[in-house]
Scaffold this motif. Sequence first.
Motif: not given
Length: 189
Positions: A5-9, A14-25, A28-30, A52-55
Amino acid sequence: MSHSKILILDFGSQVTQLIARRVREAHVYCEIHPCDVSDEFVRNFGADGIILSGSHASVYEEETDQAPQAAFELGIPVLGICYGMQTMAQQLGGKVEAGQKREFGYAQVRARGHSALFRDIQDATNEQGHGLIDVWMSHGDKVTELPAGFKVIASNDTTPIAAMADEERKFYAVQFHPEVTHTRQGQAM
């Protein structure tokens, strides 16, 4: 999906959803949550790792988002991406400054040392036989001083600290974006 289980903060990238997609690919649950969640939330989430995502912000601005301190106290792996690297560095005692040159687009970084993050990963080698990784950069600010316990694990001429790690605490950070397809080895990372 595995039991990890991964927590993405989310710091507003603008690419946080893409980070989550890569984790799920990676099967791994996130979950994505705002970066300003409480320390209690982070402790109770039950994550096996934190990203920790970008900004678009700069960590040295007067009012800027930071990661909950609990993210660095749980003893689990933490990966900072772009701004996530910068806030990790600053919060743990390093220094971040505005760069003299912005980097946006393709870049090549030299993997330095033998970090778990880049183990067996390279796109090319230089004349000295050092591994090179093709990445996608998007930043103006950069880490200029490492926090205690960290070492440089990737660099290039424009960004001498393009990635850093504290292997003992399992803290890793990259100035580039491993989640985009332009970073060819991003999924392997």
